[in-house]
Design a protein around this motif. Structure first.
Motif, mmCIF file in Angstrom:
data_model
loop_
_atom_site.group_PDB
_atom_site.id
_atom_site.type_symbol
_atom_site.label_atom_id
_atom_site.label_comp_id
_atom_site.label_asym_id
_atom_site.label_seq_id
_atom_site.Cartn_x
_atom_site.Cartn_y
_atom_site.Cartn_z
ATOM 1 N N ALA A 207 10.379 6.544 2.196
ATOM 2 C CA ALA A 207 10.085 5.907 3.485
ATOM 3 C C ALA A 207 10.091 4.370 3.400
ATOM 4 N N PRO A 208 9.466 3.754 2.361
ATOM 5 C CA PRO A 208 9.490 2.285 2.302
ATOM 6 C C PRO A 208 10.910 1.720 2.162
ATOM 7 N N VAL A 211 12.418 1.758 5.619
ATOM 8 C CA VAL A 211 11.801 0.689 6.413
ATOM 9 C C VAL A 211 12.402 -0.664 6.025
ATOM 10 N N ASP A 212 12.580 -0.876 4.722
ATOM 11 C CA ASP A 212 13.147 -2.119 4.209
ATOM 12 C C ASP A 212 14.552 -2.350 4.767
ATOM 13 N N LEU A 243 5.463 8.340 8.047
ATOM 14 C CA LEU A 243 5.161 7.083 7.346
ATOM 15 C C LEU A 243 6.111 5.983 7.808
ATOM 16 N N LYS A 246 5.269 4.446 11.205
ATOM 17 C CA LYS A 246 4.078 3.590 11.137
ATOM 18 C C LYS A 246 4.365 2.270 10.425
ATOM 19 N N LEU A 247 5.156 2.348 9.342
ATOM 20 C CA LEU A 247 5.479 1.124 8.602
ATOM 21 C C LEU A 247 6.379 0.204 9.434
ATOM 22 N N GLU A 250 4.384 -1.690 11.890
ATOM 23 C CA GLU A 250 3.706 -2.820 11.241
ATOM 24 C C GLU A 250 4.642 -4.012 11.092
ATOM 25 N N ASN A 251 5.940 -3.715 10.908
ATOM 26 C CA ASN A 251 6.929 -4.788 10.787
ATOM 27 C C ASN A 251 7.408 -5.288 12.152
ATOM 28 N N MET B 1 10.287 -3.838 3.843
ATOM 29 C CA MET B 1 8.972 -3.252 3.545
ATOM 30 C C MET B 1 7.906 -4.324 3.619
ATOM 31 N N ASP B 2 6.810 -3.984 4.229
ATOM 32 C CA ASP B 2 5.716 -4.931 4.378
ATOM 33 C C ASP B 2 5.122 -5.252 3.007
ATOM 34 N N LYS B 4 2.588 -6.833 2.317
ATOM 35 C CA LYS B 4 1.128 -6.915 2.291
ATOM 36 C C LYS B 4 0.506 -5.720 1.563
ATOM 37 N N MET B 5 1.179 -4.572 1.641
ATOM 38 C CA MET B 5 0.605 -3.373 1.041
ATOM 39 C C MET B 5 1.001 -3.287 -0.434
ATOM 40 N N TYR B 10 -0.407 1.692 -1.020
ATOM 41 C CA TYR B 10 0.594 2.568 -0.414
ATOM 42 C C TYR B 10 0.398 4.016 -0.856
ATOM 43 N N TRP B 13 -2.615 5.427 0.868
ATOM 44 C CA TRP B 13 -2.360 5.623 2.298
ATOM 45 C C TRP B 13 -1.420 6.804 2.533
ATOM 46 N N GLU B 17 -2.012 10.394 4.546
ATOM 47 C CA GLU B 17 -1.182 10.831 5.664
ATOM 48 C C GLU B 17 -0.471 12.155 5.391
#
Lengths: 337, 147
Positions: A207-208, A211-212, A243, A246-247, A250-251, B1-2, B4-5, B10, B13, B17
């Motif tokens: 998922a990250p 998102v990236d 996930l 939601k991520l 946040e972005n 990707m944020d 901050k986490m 991660y 979290w 979830e």
């Protein structure tokens, strides 16, 4: 000749055309909600062959034949083949494509391979190095279980975050001219590793990365987040999809209204796949079966395919290493009249 | 990707979830399936005893029959379904042990009888055997020293 928009994104100014596409799937996928969009459903998990590995090669071979037939071309018209699968050293593909005698680049991007191959294939067409290329991938539930998990008849319990490897093969024929969906943007992913070590939780691992790549795509192209009719990730499954949404929020990217995941589309919940589908063929068959069909019927006009891959091996998992993940995005659009 | 986490945040979290294991249902099914397997073994054992077999022999023969049943049901593509539903209830009895040996043997038959079946047969059961034997050696030594 293509324009670089940022660190990860390019725009293809000649807009290479997806001239033909085909997807062949196994029995379980054929019972899923997308059944009628696939070119063929193969009930026999051996596909008439002696091993699952040989069956997977046959999936590729037959899908290439279908693509050639639908594109009304022969193997001599294809300059390059960009392809890969999940098995060690990509043997399913090597055996599957050997008879075609098309110059071949073997790729490993795990489940992201379809977007990786389309990215490279369309760059080659954009650069004038080829008139037509085929980009194709495959996976097989039985051969993948054998390589990555347990023997098929071993009575273990599947954890709720696990996913089901899609059996099948999907591919496209990309050319420099013609009618059809066009490849406009390519955002190439980079490795994102958030430390997930559980190979049964690939949704959380990938998922990250999705998102990236999605964030990079919208930032570098400058497109608004309501630009696409559909944004579809490869095989995050229910857990990873949740996930990812939601991520992204946040972005500051809100694509909830048009976002979906191939892993959650290919099976229905009652098919007992836990979080949904995975494997190279997951995004490949949903893209080459369902999504391109929707584009060509103009039910949608703009699609962002974000195929996701978990780049671990059984060895790296046993040694306690985390899962490196990647996501490649391809923006496909119908010509505006 | 944020950014901050952190990785640790991660992982915590994403686990929060994640869909949860249905512990209650799993434990109930393990109890029912495991209980059924043990009841079948008890019936066989009682039958052998009533047929005039001595206790020790009846125990051994019962175990052999259960191993056969586990292997047979694996060959019929049934035991994996029992295991999927029963979890530990199907894995812990000797039938599960038979399943763990027969299933890789079936899977790797294509790689030949020596490097396939022979070499991979104990892929799952191997560690159980290794540490089972090591534990029994340690117990044996302790018994010799203190008994």
């Amino acid at each position: 000749m293509g324009t670089r928009l940022g660190k990860q994104t390019i725009r293809l100014d000649s807009r290479p055309v997806i001239q033909a596409w085909a997807a062949i799937v196994g029995a379980k996928e054929g019972q899923g909600p997308l059944r009628r969009y696939f070119d063929e459903v193969v009930e026999d998990e051996y596909y008439g062959e002696k091993s699952f590995e040989k069956a997977e090669s046959k999936f590729i071979r037959e899908t290439i034949s279908k693509i050639l037939m639908k594109g009304n071309v022969s193997t001599g018209d294809i300059q390059y083949l960009f392809a890969g699968d999940l098995l060690n050293q990509c043997t399913a593909t090597s055996f599957g494509v050997s008879a075609s005698e098309i110059p071949y680049f073997g790729l490993y991007g795990a489940c992201s391979t379809i977007a990786e191959s389309i990215s490279l294939g369309s760059m080659v067409v954009e650069g004038g190095m080829a008139e037509r290329v085929i980009c194709i991938t495959s996976s097989h539930f039985c051969s993948a279980e054998k390589q990555f998990r347990y023997p098929l008849e071993f009575g273990n319990q599947r954890p709720p975050t696990s996913q089901w490897t899609v059996t099948g093969s999907g591919g496209v024929l990309i050319g420099s001219a013609g009618d059809g969906p066009r490849i406009v943007h390519i955002t190439t992913g980079k490795i994102v590793d958030m430390g997930i070590t559980d190979a049964n939780d690939m949704g959380a691992a990938m998922a990250p990365a999705a998102v990236d790549t999605i964030t990079a795509h919208f930032t570098e192209t400058g497109l608004p987040d309501d630009y696409y009719d559909m944004v579809v990730t490869g095989d995050l499954g229910e857990h990873g999809k949740n996930l990812c949404i939601k991520l992204l929020e946040e972005n500051g990217i809100n694509i909830k209204h048009c976002y979906n995941d191939c892993g959650t589309m290919i099976y229905s919940p009652e098919q007992g796949t836990d979080c949904g589908g995975s494997g190279c063929a997951c995004s490949a068959t949903v893209f080459a079966g369902y999504l391109l069909e929707k584009l060509s019927r103009r039910e949608i006009n703009r699609l962002l395919l974000v195929a996701t891959g978990a780049l671990h091996s059984p060895t790296s998992i046993q040694q306690g290493e985390s899962i490196p993940a990647i996501a490649h995005a391809v923006g496909v659009e119908m010509q505006q009249n | 990707m944020d950014k901050k986490m952190t990785r640790k945040e991660y992982m915590q979290w994403s686990q929060k979830e994640a869909p949860k294991t249905r512990k209650g249902k799993n434990m109930l099914m393990a109890f029912l399936i495991g209980g059924t397997i043990c009841t079948i073994a008890q019936i066989i054992n009682s039958f052998l005893l009533s047929a005039g077999m001595v206790q020790e022999d009846a125990g051994t023969v019962t175990t052999l029959i259960m191993i056969f049943l586990g292997a047979f049901l694996t060959g019929l593509n049934v035991y994996d379904d029992i295991g999927r539903i029963g979890g530990a209830g199907a894995a812990i009895p000797v039938t599960g042990f038979a399943n763990s040996i027969v299933s890789p043997a079936m899977e790797y038959k294509k790689e030949g009888y020596v490097m396939g079946v022979g070499a991979r047969m104990f892929l799952i059961a191997g560690p159980v055997l290794v540490y089972g034997i090591v534990a029994s050696i340690i117990c044996g030594i302790l018994y010799y020293l203190f008994a």
